[in-house]
Design a protein around this motif. Structure first.
Motif, PDB file in Angstrom:
ATOM      1  N   LYS A  25       0.731  -1.173   0.046  1.00  0.00           N
ATOM      2  CA  LYS A  25       0.198  -0.456   0.042  1.00  0.00           C
ATOM      3  C   LYS A  25       0.912   1.225   0.359  1.00  0.00           C
ATOM      4  O   LYS A  25       1.957   1.961   0.274  1.00  0.00           O
ATOM      5  N   LYS A  26       0.433   2.643  -0.910  1.00  0.00           N
ATOM      6  CA  LYS A  26       1.076   3.307  -1.317  1.00  0.00           C
ATOM      7  C   LYS A  26       0.604   4.948  -0.565  1.00  0.00           C
ATOM      8  O   LYS A  26      -0.609   4.679  -1.098  1.00  0.00           O
ATOM      9  N   HIS A  27       1.228   5.193  -0.016  1.00  0.00           N
ATOM     10  CA  HIS A  27       0.022   6.735   0.121  1.00  0.00           C
ATOM     11  C   HIS A  27       1.647   8.171   0.517  1.00  0.00           C
ATOM     12  O   HIS A  27       2.307   7.994   0.585  1.00  0.00           O
ATOM     13  N   GLU A  28       1.019   9.529  -0.359  1.00  0.00           N
ATOM     14  CA  GLU A  28       1.697  10.471  -0.675  1.00  0.00           C
ATOM     15  C   GLU A  28       1.141  11.423   0.511  1.00  0.00           C
ATOM     16  O   GLU A  28      -0.627  11.631   0.600  1.00  0.00           O
ATOM     17  N   PHE A  29       2.237  12.658   1.388  1.00  0.00           N
ATOM     18  CA  PHE A  29       1.581  13.099   2.056  1.00  0.00           C
ATOM     19  C   PHE A  29       2.096  14.342   2.123  1.00  0.00           C
ATOM     20  O   PHE A  29       3.597  14.578   1.515  1.00  0.00           O
ATOM     21  N   THR A  30       2.168  15.689   1.913  1.00  0.00           N
ATOM     22  CA  THR A  30       2.380  17.127   2.105  1.00  0.00           C
ATOM     23  C   THR A  30       2.069  17.968   3.489  1.00  0.00           C
ATOM     24  O   THR A  30       3.012  19.092   2.571  1.00  0.00           O
ATOM     25  N   THR A  31       1.610  16.864   4.504  1.00  0.00           N
ATOM     26  CA  THR A  31       1.986  17.658   5.627  1.00  0.00           C
ATOM     27  C   THR A  31       2.132  16.431   6.920  1.00  0.00           C
ATOM     28  O   THR A  31       1.938  15.465   6.638  1.00  0.00           O
ATOM     29  N   ASP A  32       1.792  17.047   7.816  1.00  0.00           N
ATOM     30  CA  ASP A  32       1.880  16.361   8.887  1.00  0.00           C
ATOM     31  C   ASP A  32       0.882  15.217   9.134  1.00  0.00           C
ATOM     32  O   ASP A  32       0.196  14.849   8.054  1.00  0.00           O
ATOM     33  N   CYS A  33       1.654  13.614   9.494  1.00  0.00           N
ATOM     34  CA  CYS A  33       0.808  12.432   9.294  1.00  0.00           C
ATOM     35  C   CYS A  33       1.255  11.872  11.193  1.00  0.00           C
ATOM     36  O   CYS A  33       2.095  12.282  11.422  1.00  0.00           O
ATOM     37  N   TYR A  34       0.312  12.503  11.442  1.00  0.00           N
ATOM     38  CA  TYR A  34      -0.235  12.081  12.959  1.00  0.00           C
ATOM     39  C   TYR A  34       0.221  11.561  14.153  1.00  0.00           C
ATOM     40  O   TYR A  34       0.565  10.774  14.906  1.00  0.00           O
ATOM     41  N   HIS A  59       7.070   5.958  16.931  1.00  0.00           N
ATOM     42  CA  HIS A  59       5.422   5.944  17.152  1.00  0.00           C
ATOM     43  C   HIS A  59       4.730   6.850  17.056  1.00  0.00           C
ATOM     44  O   HIS A  59       4.854   8.176  16.668  1.00  0.00           O
ATOM     45  N   CYS A  60       3.272   6.872  17.373  1.00  0.00           N
ATOM     46  CA  CYS A  60       2.180   7.645  16.912  1.00  0.00           C
ATOM     47  C   CYS A  60       2.317   8.953  17.445  1.00  0.00           C
ATOM     48  O   CYS A  60       2.870   8.877  18.738  1.00  0.00           O
ATOM     49  N   GLY A  61       2.629  10.053  17.173  1.00  0.00           N
ATOM     50  CA  GLY A  61       1.646  11.784  18.116  1.00  0.00           C
ATOM     51  C   GLY A  61       3.066  11.750  18.060  1.00  0.00           C
ATOM     52  O   GLY A  61       3.809  12.956  19.297  1.00  0.00           O
ATOM     53  N   PHE A  62       4.391  12.151  17.352  1.00  0.00           N
ATOM     54  CA  PHE A  62       5.645  12.567  16.967  1.00  0.00           C
ATOM     55  C   PHE A  62       6.260  12.188  18.561  1.00  0.00           C
ATOM     56  O   PHE A  62       7.153  13.223  18.925  1.00  0.00           O
ATOM     57  N   GLN A  63       6.457  10.937  18.954  1.00  0.00           N
ATOM     58  CA  GLN A  63       6.853  10.073  20.276  1.00  0.00           C
ATOM     59  C   GLN A  63       8.042   9.204  19.675  1.00  0.00           C
ATOM     60  O   GLN A  63       7.940   8.089  18.500  1.00  0.00           O
ATOM     61  N   CYS A  92       5.895   5.689  13.095  1.00  0.00           N
ATOM     62  CA  CYS A  92       4.371   5.419  12.880  1.00  0.00           C
ATOM     63  C   CYS A  92       3.807   7.142  12.738  1.00  0.00           C
ATOM     64  O   CYS A  92       2.875   7.086  13.334  1.00  0.00           O
ATOM     65  N   SER A  93       4.723   8.345  13.048  1.00  0.00           N
ATOM     66  CA  SER A  93       4.349   9.209  12.157  1.00  0.00           C
ATOM     67  C   SER A  93       5.581  10.097  11.805  1.00  0.00           C
ATOM     68  O   SER A  93       6.495   9.893  11.986  1.00  0.00           O
ATOM     69  N   PHE A  94       5.329  11.038  11.589  1.00  0.00           N
ATOM     70  CA  PHE A  94       6.327  12.185  10.457  1.00  0.00           C
ATOM     71  C   PHE A  94       5.338  13.838  10.141  1.00  0.00           C
ATOM     72  O   PHE A  94       4.306  14.120  10.231  1.00  0.00           O
TER      73      PHE A  94
END
Length: 196
Positions: A25-34, A59-63, A92-94
């Motif tokens: 599975k592929k996904h593009e992001f141009t902003t935060d992914c929590y 981890h999720c939440g930028f942790q 899990c986040s970026f």
């Protein structure tokens, strides 16, 4: 005076896959992914940075452990975690790093917390603070005047990474606990500017 950055100051694009080597599975992001699970990914297993610089988190939440992701391909977790002393197989986040400005970055480091003790100012990469004459293997605090910096636990940009940005509250990192949720030690022996 610390240089403030705005999220609109650049364009960012990251493409992620849920399997190694750009499969699945592929996904593009141009902003935060929590949280990658909110987008149908249990974790990211490979990614390509098409524009901008990004901070990835265990981890999720930028942790958790931080990974600085600059333009290029990361076919598997070793590609972004390989220079760390502690391998982390998940991201899990970026989020984009808005203040990355390789040409105008300035950083002050201090021997003790709260900007006390011996200090030094940097505007260039340093693969070894001990070779530069920094007498201690630790740093107590940082003041980021401009840009974004990656501090590494060991010489040669190895070990834990700590991302320091001028758009963090006033660019002030008064003690280790402010370097990231995974920061356990003030040991910093190499520092470099983030490439945009």
């Amino acid at each position: 005076m610390t240089h403030r950055c705005k999220k609109s100051s650049g364009l960012w694009k990251i493409v992620v896959w849920d399997e190694p080597f750009f499969q699945g599975k592929k996904h593009e992001f141009t902003t935060d992914c929590y949280s990658t699970p909110e987008h149908g990914f249990s974790t990211v297993r490979s990614c390509r940075i098409e524009s901008g610089a990004w901070a990835g988190f265990e981890h999720c939440g930028f942790q958790g452990q931080q990974f600085v992701l600059e333009r290029g391909e990361y076919p598997c977790w070793e590609a972004w975690s390989g220079s760390n002393a502690y391998h982390v197989e998940r991201m899990c986040s970026f989020r984009p790093i808005a203040c990355a400005d390789h040409g105008r970055s300035r950083l002050m480091l201090f021997e003790q917390e709260n900007f006390q003790g011996k200090r030094a100012e940097m505007s260039d990469d340093c693969p070894s603070l001990p070779a530069l004459g920094w007498g201690s293997s630790t740093v107590g605090s940082f003041l980021v005047r401009s840009g974004a910096w990656v501090c590494s636990q060991y010489p040669g940009y190895r070990g834990f990474q700590y991302l320091l940005e001028s758009d963090s509250p006033a660019g002030e990192y008064k003690h280790v606990r402010e370097w990231g949720s995974h920061a356990q030690t003030g040991q910093v022996q190499s520092i470099r500017r983030v490439q945009q």
